[in-house]
Motif scaffolding. Structure first.
Motif, PDB file in Angstrom:
ATOM      1  N   MET A   1      -9.623   3.283   1.327  1.00 36.46           N
ATOM      2  CA  MET A   1      -8.670   3.313   0.235  1.00 36.46           C
ATOM      3  C   MET A   1      -8.946   2.137  -0.705  1.00 36.46           C
ATOM      4  O   MET A   1      -9.155   1.011  -0.256  1.00 36.46           O
ATOM      5  N   GLN A   5      -5.168   1.738  -5.245  1.00 34.08           N
ATOM      6  CA  GLN A   5      -4.402   2.795  -4.599  1.00 34.08           C
ATOM      7  C   GLN A   5      -3.442   2.234  -3.558  1.00 34.08           C
ATOM      8  O   GLN A   5      -2.441   2.860  -3.246  1.00 34.08           O
ATOM      9  N   VAL A   6      -3.745   1.061  -3.007  1.00 33.44           N
ATOM     10  CA  VAL A   6      -2.902   0.454  -1.977  1.00 33.44           C
ATOM     11  C   VAL A   6      -1.615  -0.078  -2.596  1.00 33.44           C
ATOM     12  O   VAL A   6      -0.508   0.237  -2.138  1.00 33.44           O
ATOM     13  N   ILE A   8       1.045   0.045  -5.340  1.00 33.63           N
ATOM     14  CA  ILE A   8       1.521   0.992  -6.348  1.00 33.63           C
ATOM     15  C   ILE A   8       2.119   0.241  -7.534  1.00 33.63           C
ATOM     16  O   ILE A   8       1.771   0.489  -8.675  1.00 33.63           O
ATOM     17  N   VAL A  31       4.038  -0.263  -1.825  1.00 27.70           N
ATOM     18  CA  VAL A  31       2.671   0.041  -1.407  1.00 27.70           C
ATOM     19  C   VAL A  31       2.566   1.478  -0.896  1.00 27.70           C
ATOM     20  O   VAL A  31       3.573   2.150  -0.658  1.00 27.70           O
ATOM     21  N   ASP A  32       1.326   1.917  -0.721  1.00 33.38           N
ATOM     22  CA  ASP A  32       1.059   3.254  -0.196  1.00 33.38           C
ATOM     23  C   ASP A  32       1.575   3.356   1.234  1.00 33.38           C
ATOM     24  O   ASP A  32       1.393   2.433   2.024  1.00 33.38           O
ATOM     25  N   GLN A  34       0.446   4.830   3.808  1.00 33.22           N
ATOM     26  CA  GLN A  34      -0.580   4.754   4.845  1.00 33.22           C
ATOM     27  C   GLN A  34      -1.251   3.389   4.937  1.00 33.22           C
ATOM     28  O   GLN A  34      -2.060   3.166   5.833  1.00 33.22           O
ATOM     29  N   ALA A  35      -0.935   2.462   4.041  1.00 31.30           N
ATOM     30  CA  ALA A  35      -1.574   1.142   4.042  1.00 31.30           C
ATOM     31  C   ALA A  35      -0.999   0.274   5.160  1.00 31.30           C
ATOM     32  O   ALA A  35       0.192   0.341   5.460  1.00 31.30           O
ATOM     33  N   TRP A  81       9.996   5.040   0.966  1.00 34.06           N
ATOM     34  CA  TRP A  81       8.854   4.305   0.446  1.00 34.06           C
ATOM     35  C   TRP A  81       8.568   3.103   1.334  1.00 34.06           C
ATOM     36  O   TRP A  81       9.336   2.792   2.239  1.00 34.06           O
TER      37      TRP A  81
END
Length: 100
Positions: A1, A5-6, A8, A31-32, A34-35, A81
């Motif tokens: 990633m 993208q990490v 936001i 943040v994303d 999945q991070a 989120w």
């Protein structure tokens, strides 16, 4: 990633602004989901060129919302989120936040 993208967006609130004012700077980001901590710390280093000493991550649960519809009230939720609080090395800061 990728780093862009990490992270936001930065989270600007009264509480996060007070955390940036001390000698040890703490910055808050959305943040994303999945991070992980290591991805977030690496993204901060890559984007702004500062070293992070710690990263606290939390999942923020969406809140219930109600709206008036044709047949009465409609139940719904806001989106969940992920939030990260990144602590920088003493003496370092991110200059893009200093004017905010």
């Amino acid at each position: 990633m990728r780093a862009d993208q990490v992270i936001i967006r930065p989270l600007v609130s009264e509480k996060s602004t007070k955390a940036r004012e001390g000698e040890v700077k703490k910055y808050t980001f959305v943040v994303d989901p999945q991070a992980n901590k290591f991805d977030i710390m690496a993204a901060v280093k890559e984007i702004w060129g500062v070293d992070a000493t710690a990263c606290n991550v939390m999942n923020v649960k969406g809140k219930p919302k109600y709206s008036r519809g044709k047949g009465g009230y409609i139940k719904g939720r806001t989106a969940s989120w992920k939030k990260a609080i990144v602590t920088l090395v003493r003496g370092q800061s991110i200059s893009a936040f200093e004017g905010v």
